[in-house]
Motif scaffolding. Sequence first.
Motif, PDB file in Angstrom:
ATOM      1  N   VAL A 151      38.101  40.542  25.816  1.00 58.92           N
ATOM      2  CA  VAL A 151      37.911  41.061  27.165  1.00 58.92           C
ATOM      3  C   VAL A 151      37.854  39.881  28.132  1.00 58.92           C
ATOM      4  CG1 VAL A 151      36.426  42.403  28.698  1.00 58.92           C
ATOM      5  CG2 VAL A 151      36.654  43.058  26.285  1.00 58.92           C
ATOM      6  N   PRO A 152      38.834  39.745  29.035  1.00 58.80           N
ATOM      7  CA  PRO A 152      38.827  38.607  29.960  1.00 58.80           C
ATOM      8  C   PRO A 152      37.617  38.654  30.878  1.00 58.80           C
ATOM      9  CG  PRO A 152      40.437  40.239  30.645  1.00 58.80           C
ATOM     10  CD  PRO A 152      39.934  40.684  29.299  1.00 58.80           C
ATOM     11  N   GLY A 153      37.214  37.487  31.371  1.00 60.65           N
ATOM     12  CA  GLY A 153      36.028  37.474  32.217  1.00 60.65           C
ATOM     13  C   GLY A 153      35.850  36.180  32.977  1.00 60.65           C
TER      14      GLY A 153
ATOM     15  N   THR B 213      39.153  38.668  43.490  1.00 58.85           N
ATOM     16  CA  THR B 213      39.816  39.972  43.450  1.00 58.85           C
ATOM     17  C   THR B 213      40.353  40.211  42.048  1.00 58.85           C
ATOM     18  OG1 THR B 213      41.978  39.100  44.123  1.00 58.85           O
ATOM     19  CG2 THR B 213      40.457  39.749  45.875  1.00 58.85           C
ATOM     20  N   LEU B 214      40.075  41.381  41.515  1.00 57.45           N
ATOM     21  CA  LEU B 214      40.480  41.752  40.162  1.00 57.45           C
ATOM     22  C   LEU B 214      41.429  42.937  40.214  1.00 57.45           C
ATOM     23  CD1 LEU B 214      36.961  41.760  38.407  1.00 57.45           C
ATOM     24  CD2 LEU B 214      38.432  39.790  38.875  1.00 57.45           C
ATOM     25  N   ASN B 215      42.291  43.017  39.202  1.00 58.92           N
ATOM     26  CA  ASN B 215      43.188  44.167  39.053  1.00 58.92           C
ATOM     27  C   ASN B 215      43.295  44.480  37.571  1.00 58.92           C
ATOM     28  OD1 ASN B 215      45.432  45.938  38.811  1.00 58.92           O
ATOM     29  ND2 ASN B 215      46.241  45.212  40.769  1.00 58.92           N
ATOM     30  N   GLU B 216      42.830  45.648  37.177  1.00 59.26           N
ATOM     31  CA  GLU B 216      42.802  45.993  35.753  1.00 59.26           C
ATOM     32  C   GLU B 216      44.190  46.135  35.145  1.00 59.26           C
ATOM     33  OE1 GLU B 216      41.051  49.802  34.951  1.00 59.26           O
ATOM     34  OE2 GLU B 216      42.171  50.824  36.540  1.00 59.26           O
ATOM     35  N   ASN B 217      45.211  46.203  35.982  1.00 63.25           N
ATOM     36  CA  ASN B 217      46.572  46.406  35.491  1.00 63.25           C
ATOM     37  C   ASN B 217      47.327  45.107  35.259  1.00 63.25           C
ATOM     38  OD1 ASN B 217      46.404  49.316  35.632  1.00 63.25           O
ATOM     39  ND2 ASN B 217      46.493  49.087  37.858  1.00 63.25           N
ATOM     40  N   THR B 218      46.658  43.962  35.458  1.00 70.20           N
ATOM     41  CA  THR B 218      47.289  42.673  35.198  1.00 70.20           C
ATOM     42  C   THR B 218      46.712  42.080  33.914  1.00 70.20           C
ATOM     43  OG1 THR B 218      45.663  41.503  36.549  1.00 70.20           O
ATOM     44  CG2 THR B 218      47.668  42.263  37.647  1.00 70.20           C
TER      45      THR B 218
ATOM     46  N   GLY C  42      42.584  50.679  40.624  1.00 70.63           N
ATOM     47  CA  GLY C  42      42.608  49.607  39.639  1.00 70.63           C
ATOM     48  C   GLY C  42      42.100  48.273  40.124  1.00 70.63           C
ATOM     49  N   THR C  43      41.547  48.197  41.331  1.00 65.73           N
ATOM     50  CA  THR C  43      41.062  46.930  41.882  1.00 65.73           C
ATOM     51  C   THR C  43      39.549  46.845  41.825  1.00 65.73           C
ATOM     52  OG1 THR C  43      40.934  47.773  44.157  1.00 65.73           O
ATOM     53  CG2 THR C  43      43.044  46.826  43.433  1.00 65.73           C
ATOM     54  N   TYR C  44      39.051  45.620  41.962  1.00 68.59           N
ATOM     55  CA  TYR C  44      37.610  45.364  41.962  1.00 68.59           C
ATOM     56  C   TYR C  44      37.406  44.041  42.687  1.00 68.59           C
ATOM     57  CZ  TYR C  44      32.815  45.694  40.075  1.00 68.59           C
ATOM     58  OH  TYR C  44      31.462  45.832  39.927  1.00 68.59           O
ATOM     59  N   LYS C  45      36.320  43.934  43.446  1.00 65.80           N
ATOM     60  CA  LYS C  45      36.085  42.706  44.203  1.00 65.80           C
ATOM     61  C   LYS C  45      34.645  42.238  43.998  1.00 65.80           C
ATOM     62  CE  LYS C  45      38.097  42.043  48.187  1.00 65.80           C
ATOM     63  NZ  LYS C  45      38.464  42.070  49.637  1.00 65.80           N
ATOM     64  N   ILE C  46      34.508  40.919  43.802  1.00 69.23           N
ATOM     65  CA  ILE C  46      33.200  40.286  43.594  1.00 69.23           C
ATOM     66  C   ILE C  46      33.010  39.216  44.669  1.00 69.23           C
ATOM     67  CG2 ILE C  46      31.775  38.917  42.019  1.00 69.23           C
ATOM     68  CD1 ILE C  46      33.497  40.095  39.726  1.00 69.23           C
TER      69      ILE C  46
END
Length: 399
Positions: free
Chosen positions: A246-248, A361-366, A62-66
């Motif tokens: 959709v948040p961004g 850092t992103l987390n789709e579950n938040t 569920g994580t993603y990093k940019i």
Amino acid sequence: MNEQSDLSATPESTEAGVGRRQFMALGGLGAATVALGATTPAASAAPAPAAQTANLRFRADGTYKIVQFNDTQDDERIDRRTLELMNAVLDDQRPDLVILNGDNITGGCDTELEMRQAMNNIVQPMEERKIPWAITYGNHDEDSTAKGGLDESEMLEFYRSYAYNVNELGPRGVTGTGNMNLFVHGSRGNDPKFNLWLLDSGRYAPGNIAGQDFAGYPTWDWLRMDQVAWYFQQSVEIERQVGRKVPGLMFIHIPLWEYRFMWFGSVDGRTDADHARGVARHGIVGERNEAESPGPFNSGMFNAILTRGDVKGVFCGHDHVNTYHGNYYGVLLGYAGNTGFGTYGLSGAERNRLRGARVYTLNENTENVLDSTYMVFAKDYGIDLTANDQSIAPMPLPS
């Protein structure tokens, strides 16, 4: 941004100063169809390479990093430490996506080949690691165009020829080159969980509007109303299709006026007490070593963002030695700092202290998906910070 000499750069001429290259009417934008996950390309444009249709999606956990690199800003003989920093950040942070947020190259390229070499230098760290990446444009990307011949649209075509580039051509009839939004899909299924807005904030203000020049005003460019309208309408259509906002994040090169308002907690105040109020109210962290450099007009983009409520942060570059960010009425406003060692930095021996990159850092579950953002610096990786130039021969172009 660049040295003080930029303030006297020759601006582009316009009709009534409304568009950067031509007048862009707002009429018809509302009737434009919006394809979910992509902007509408120009009718005459070549199809995108197959790699650009690849889905960006969250990891299984569920994580993603940019990672955001800003102002790499060099010619074909890039400072070796710029690449050393990019390589170190990518190996350490292991991002899922990289944004090169404007002023990717600069003047000094005398031929088309040298412009291609300058662009190739800065994309190789991602290409070698097979990391998806995208660019936006800043005020310096066309500094070599007069001699090298490539304008922003031609440079975009070159960037898009790389296997791991995910740029799109951008919507028809909207000011700028390559305006786009890019979805990051959930770890399961095709539901978009996060949205990245990449906009071209332009170069310089026109020479005059209605016969009046800009003496005494900032001479940078600004987001035009058709770009604001495009974002707003695209955001509405995405909500309609997805069934929710959709948040961004939004990436632009030149800052909004609201950055300065946030830093001082005021429109007019410029005192230490004003800044202390801004810190207390907006939770500002990081450094401000030069005044913000927006264009002469407030674009209205922040108002549009506040109204829509989907963009959780706006991040820029342009002012190389600013690294701060804060929460301005629910929207993070921040700088990425400066990555390129070939550009101006702090004064004297401290010139290269703030060379770095910004990480998200992103987390789709938040709820907001965006978990955190922070700067990493060349000093963290033991890179030589001496105040000199260490240019190298161009990297070989791919066959």
